[in-house]
Design an enzyme around this catalytic site. Structure first.
Site, PDB file in Angstrom:
ATOM      1  N   HIS A   1     -10.278   0.658  -0.096  1.00  0.00           N
ATOM      2  CA  HIS A   1     -10.360   2.105  -0.357  1.00  0.00           C
ATOM      3  C   HIS A   1     -10.500   2.434  -1.846  1.00  0.00           C
ATOM      4  O   HIS A   1     -10.384   3.602  -2.235  1.00  0.00           O
ATOM      5  CB  HIS A   1      -9.125   2.819   0.200  1.00  0.00           C
ATOM      6  CG  HIS A   1      -9.133   2.935   1.697  1.00  0.00           C
ATOM      7  ND1 HIS A   1      -9.996   3.770   2.375  1.00  0.00           N
ATOM      8  CD2 HIS A   1      -8.410   2.297   2.641  1.00  0.00           C
ATOM      9  CE1 HIS A   1      -9.787   3.647   3.671  1.00  0.00           C
ATOM     10  NE2 HIS A   1      -8.831   2.759   3.869  1.00  0.00           N
TER      11      HIS A   1
ATOM     12  N   HIS B   1      -6.097  -8.667  -0.250  1.00  0.00           N
ATOM     13  CA  HIS B   1      -6.206  -7.482   0.587  1.00  0.00           C
ATOM     14  C   HIS B   1      -7.183  -7.740   1.730  1.00  0.00           C
ATOM     15  O   HIS B   1      -8.400  -7.758   1.535  1.00  0.00           O
ATOM     16  CB  HIS B   1      -6.690  -6.314  -0.283  1.00  0.00           C
ATOM     17  CG  HIS B   1      -6.546  -4.987   0.376  1.00  0.00           C
ATOM     18  ND1 HIS B   1      -5.361  -4.279   0.360  1.00  0.00           N
ATOM     19  CD2 HIS B   1      -7.417  -4.228   1.072  1.00  0.00           C
ATOM     20  CE1 HIS B   1      -5.524  -3.145   1.014  1.00  0.00           C
ATOM     21  NE2 HIS B   1      -6.761  -3.095   1.463  1.00  0.00           N
TER      22      HIS B   1
ATOM     23  N   HIS C   1      -3.015  -4.528   3.161  1.00  0.00           N
ATOM     24  CA  HIS C   1      -4.059  -3.877   3.976  1.00  0.00           C
ATOM     25  C   HIS C   1      -3.612  -3.530   5.389  1.00  0.00           C
ATOM     26  O   HIS C   1      -3.996  -2.503   5.907  1.00  0.00           O
ATOM     27  CB  HIS C   1      -5.357  -4.692   4.033  1.00  0.00           C
ATOM     28  CG  HIS C   1      -6.421  -4.062   4.897  1.00  0.00           C
ATOM     29  ND1 HIS C   1      -7.098  -2.921   4.505  1.00  0.00           N
ATOM     30  CD2 HIS C   1      -6.908  -4.381   6.135  1.00  0.00           C
ATOM     31  CE1 HIS C   1      -7.973  -2.587   5.458  1.00  0.00           C
ATOM     32  NE2 HIS C   1      -7.870  -3.441   6.458  1.00  0.00           N
TER      33      HIS C   1
ATOM     34  N   ASP D   1       0.810  -1.230   0.000  1.00  0.00           N
ATOM     35  CA  ASP D   1       0.000   0.000   0.000  1.00  0.00           C
ATOM     36  C   ASP D   1       0.843   1.279   0.000  1.00  0.00           C
ATOM     37  O   ASP D   1       1.523   1.597   0.981  1.00  0.00           O
ATOM     38  CB  ASP D   1      -0.925   0.046   1.218  1.00  0.00           C
ATOM     39  CG  ASP D   1      -1.771  -1.212   1.393  1.00  0.00           C
ATOM     40  OD1 ASP D   1      -1.247  -2.316   1.176  1.00  0.00           O
ATOM     41  OD2 ASP D   1      -2.952  -1.064   1.758  1.00  0.00           O
TER      42      ASP D   1
ATOM     43  N   GLU E   1      -4.060   1.629  -3.189  1.00  0.00           N
ATOM     44  CA  GLU E   1      -5.358   1.985  -2.594  1.00  0.00           C
ATOM     45  C   GLU E   1      -5.308   3.198  -1.664  1.00  0.00           C
ATOM     46  O   GLU E   1      -6.343   3.791  -1.390  1.00  0.00           O
ATOM     47  CB  GLU E   1      -5.970   0.781  -1.864  1.00  0.00           C
ATOM     48  CG  GLU E   1      -5.282   0.456  -0.544  1.00  0.00           C
ATOM     49  CD  GLU E   1      -6.256   0.025   0.553  1.00  0.00           C
ATOM     50  OE1 GLU E   1      -7.421  -0.243   0.261  1.00  0.00           O
ATOM     51  OE2 GLU E   1      -5.815  -0.032   1.708  1.00  0.00           O
TER      52      GLU E   1
HETATM   53 FE   LIG Z   1      -4.079   0.281   2.827  1.00  0.00          FE
HETATM   54 FE   LIG Z   2      -7.040  -1.515   2.835  1.00  0.00          FE
END
Ligand SMILES: [Fe+2]
Ligand SMILES: [Fe+2]
Length: 271
Positions: free
Chosen positions: A69, A153, A178, A9, A40
């Protein structure tokens, strides 16, 4: 052998700038053939915009994955159908724009990338990712993509490990995202699937998951709602490299990456 780099991420402008600054040199130094990044949180921590997606693809990412997201920035909804290299979780209903998987041609053959989202402690509740991912993996291999990387995720380590085991032998790698915290459990399962519970994030190192420490602390101390600005300072780039035999699709190696980058404030503005 094809070497795939996956970065976790990307958080806000600091994460973006650090990734774009480092991608080309990392590719060179490590002999990377194919790059996947999770975007994301790349737009101020919430979602991704078309411009950011274009910038990341131009900087060298072959595919961008997302997660819970994914729809936070409205502009991205109409952009999705125009860019097959940007993925949303595969277990959204078919009516959602975009797709959860893509096959790309490379000099070393076809590479498949898939994005799925878990269901434990996650919103919204989506379809069961296991049968969908199995079907997509079968489709990819039928179409000649032996090297397949899946970004799974989700929050719970149990769900991630179970999902990885379910896909063992069916894909080349399952990498979790995540939680924004890298785990140290990389391994290759008996069927030849490389696995890491969480890749970690590409975001400010002195932070709480990329966010300003004091703001998050205030929330935990008081229970009151507040904004969580993106933290400042040097960025930690987290991810994993997977070496895949492109003939069989089996993973032959998996190496975590966790390196402290420069302070994104010292890098030029992204155009
Ligand atoms: Fe994230
Ligand atoms: Fe996430």
């Amino acid at each position: 052998m094809i070497r795939i780099l996956f970065l976790g991420d990307i958080v806000g402008e600091p994460g973006r700038k650090a990734v774009m600054n480092r991608l080309a040199s990392l590719r060179e130094e490590e002999g990377i053939d194919f790059i996947v990044v999770n975007g994301e949180n790349s737009a101020g921590g919430r979602g991704i915009t078309p411009k950011i997606a274009i910038d990341l693809l131009r900087a060298g990412a072959a595919v961008i994955t997302t997660g819970d997201h994914v729809w936070d920035q409205r502009d991205i909804i109409d952009y999705f159908p125009t860019e097959p290299r940007l993925l949303r979780p595969i277990n959204y209903p078919d009516t959602a724009p975009g797709a959860g998987g893509v096959i790309l041609e490379t000099a070393k053959g076809k590479v498949g990338v898939m994005n799925a989202q878990g269901r434990t402690f996650m919103n919204p509740p989506l379809e069961n990712p296991i049968p969908l991912a199995e079907a997509e993996a079968a489709r990819m291999r039928e179409e000649g993509a032996m090297a397949i990387l899946v970004d799974f995720h989700t929050e719970a380590t149990s769900e991630k490990i179970a999902f990885g085991r379910a896909l063992d032998g069916k894909v080349s790698a399952v990498v979790g995202t995540h939680t924004h915290v890298q785990t140290a459990d990389e391994r290759i399962f008996p069927g030849g699937t490389a696995y890491l519970t969480d890749a970690g994030m590409c975001g400010p190192d002195d932070s709480v998951l990329g966010r300003d420490i004091d703001s998050v602390l205030w929330r935990f101390r008081t229970g009151m709602p507040t904004r969580f600005p993106i933290a400042k300072g040097p960025v930690r780039l987290c991810g994993v490299m997977v070496d895949v035999d492109e003939q069989t699709g089996r993973a032959e190696g998996i190496t975590r990456i966790s390196e402290l980058s420069v302070d994104a404030a010292d890098l030029p503005e992204s155009s």
